[in-house]
Design an enzyme around this catalytic site. Structure first.
Site, PDB file in Angstrom:
ATOM      1  N   SER A  68      13.170  13.134   3.463  1.00  0.00           N
ATOM      2  CA  SER A  68      13.776  14.114   2.560  1.00  0.00           C
ATOM      3  C   SER A  68      15.251  14.267   2.885  1.00  0.00           C
ATOM      4  CB  SER A  68      13.075  15.468   2.714  1.00  0.00           C
ATOM      5  OG  SER A  68      13.787  16.492   2.067  1.00  0.00           O
ATOM      6  N   CYS A  86      -0.067   8.593  -4.423  1.00  0.00           N
ATOM      7  CA  CYS A  86       0.317   8.030  -5.724  1.00  0.00           C
ATOM      8  C   CYS A  86      -0.188   8.815  -6.924  1.00  0.00           C
ATOM      9  CB  CYS A  86      -0.184   6.590  -5.831  1.00  0.00           C
ATOM     10  SG  CYS A  86       0.697   5.421  -4.788  1.00  0.00           S
ATOM     11  N   SER A  87      -0.738   9.991  -6.721  1.00  0.00           N
ATOM     12  CA  SER A  87      -1.289  10.720  -7.864  1.00  0.00           C
ATOM     13  C   SER A  87      -0.214  11.264  -8.794  1.00  0.00           C
ATOM     14  CB  SER A  87      -2.180  11.871  -7.376  1.00  0.00           C
ATOM     15  OG  SER A  87      -1.424  12.794  -6.605  1.00  0.00           O
ATOM     16  N   SER A  88       1.017  11.428  -8.284  1.00  0.00           N
ATOM     17  CA  SER A  88       2.109  11.954  -9.109  1.00  0.00           C
ATOM     18  C   SER A  88       3.444  11.649  -8.442  1.00  0.00           C
ATOM     19  CB  SER A  88       1.962  13.472  -9.301  1.00  0.00           C
ATOM     20  OG  SER A  88       2.123  14.139  -8.052  1.00  0.00           O
ATOM     21  N   GLY A  98       5.395   8.697  -5.524  1.00  0.00           N
ATOM     22  CA  GLY A  98       4.407   7.671  -5.239  1.00  0.00           C
ATOM     23  C   GLY A  98       3.943   6.964  -6.495  1.00  0.00           C
ATOM     24  N   LEU A 135       0.866  -1.176   0.000  1.00  0.00           N
ATOM     25  CA  LEU A 135       0.000   0.000   0.000  1.00  0.00           C
ATOM     26  C   LEU A 135       0.902   1.225   0.000  1.00  0.00           C
ATOM     27  CD1 LEU A 135      -3.183   0.697   2.098  1.00  0.00           C
ATOM     28  CD2 LEU A 135      -1.438   2.463   1.782  1.00  0.00           C
ATOM     29  N   ILE A 136       0.702   2.090  -0.972  1.00  0.00           N
ATOM     30  CA  ILE A 136       1.539   3.288  -1.136  1.00  0.00           C
ATOM     31  C   ILE A 136       0.646   4.512  -1.049  1.00  0.00           C
ATOM     32  CG2 ILE A 136       3.217   4.473  -2.603  1.00  0.00           C
ATOM     33  CD1 ILE A 136       3.479   1.715  -4.121  1.00  0.00           C
ATOM     34  N   TYR A 182       8.940  22.489   6.734  1.00  0.00           N
ATOM     35  CA  TYR A 182       8.957  21.207   6.014  1.00  0.00           C
ATOM     36  C   TYR A 182      10.018  20.282   6.604  1.00  0.00           C
ATOM     37  CZ  TYR A 182       9.663  17.910   2.163  1.00  0.00           C
ATOM     38  OH  TYR A 182       9.797  16.777   1.411  1.00  0.00           O
TER      39      TYR A 182
END
Length: 247
Positions: free
Chosen positions: A127, A9-11, A14, A5-6, A140
């Site tokens: 990151s 994932c829309s872009s 992911g 499960l990730i 961030y």
């Protein structure tokens, strides 16, 4: 056949990670806040599931829809750049809700089944900002550094149940939507007093010596998910690798 499960994932990372695991023959649950059926190829081994990691009811529904999970990849996140002095605390909390608390909530939701089976992996994507200080991303960086500490500690307690926990640390990815997904949050975050400094930073970002590609991160996530050693951190991308080696 294993299932991953990730989140997010829309872009970007992911989406590429979902493609990588699918290519390796896994069942893939690709989650998105706003599902896009056209984002990934149609396959009986791939499902697109709606998920907002900041909403408990959405998390519960996604876990229920996914069935047994072998690997959780916490990739969903939002970007933010700006002078901290000008950043409203409401914006700080919004970033932490997704980047920090969303990761914790997803992990907590999946852990019971991994612990009961005494197997599985949690991969948290942070990151390279956690590897070396970077300007104009204090909020961030704080949200991602919290996950670094969380993951390192969690790895110890879950080792008792043969559940592995890993970190993937991507470098600077100019082809991702880091800036655009910050959207309106970044309006007003560069006051005039900070303008000369910000201009120098943006100029340097426009000519990076090394950058990270989506495929670099997908490869690092794959290695982390399938790694049986005690390695915790997996820098992703040549710039992140260089920063990790310099520490």
């Amino acid at each position: 056949m294993k299932t991953v499960l990730i989140t997010g994932c829309s872009s970007g990372y992911g989406l590429e990670t979902a493609r990588r695991f699918h290519a390796q023959g896994w069942n893939v649950v690709a989650t998105m806040r706003t599902p896009r059926e056209d984002a990934l190829p149609r396959s009986d081994r791939l499902r697109v599931v709606a998920l907002d990691v900041t909403r408990p009811e959405s998390i519960a529904a996604a876990i229920e829809a996914s069935g047994p999970i072998d690997v959780l990849v916490n990739n969903a996140g939002i970007g933010l750049m700006g002078a901290f002095e000008a950043t409203p605390m409401t914006t700080v909390r919004e970033v932490f809700e997704t980047n920090t608390f969303g990761v914790m909530a997803m992990t907590q939701a999946v852990l019971p089944q991994l612990r009961a089976r005494r197997s599985g992996v949690v991969v948290n994507v942070t990151s390279s900002a956690t590897l070396a200080p970077m300007p104009l991303v204090a909020v961030y960086t704080a949200s991602k550094t919290a996950i670094e500490g969380f993951t390192a500690s969690l790895a110890f307690e879950l080792a008792e149940f043969d559940v592995r926990v890993k970190l993937v640390e991507p470098g600077y990815g100019p082809t991702t939507r880091f800036a655009s997904n910050g959207g309106s949050r970044m309006e007003g975050l560069f006051p005039d007093a900070y303008a000369p400094f910000a201009q120098r930073i943006f100029a340097s970002l426009g000519q990076p010596a090394l950058v990270t590609r989506e495929t670099d991160v997908a490869e690092a996530v794959w290695r982390a998910a399938t790694d049986a050693s005690g390695q915790l951190r997996f820098p992703a991308g040549p710039d992140a690798v260089a920063l990790a080696q310099a520490r």
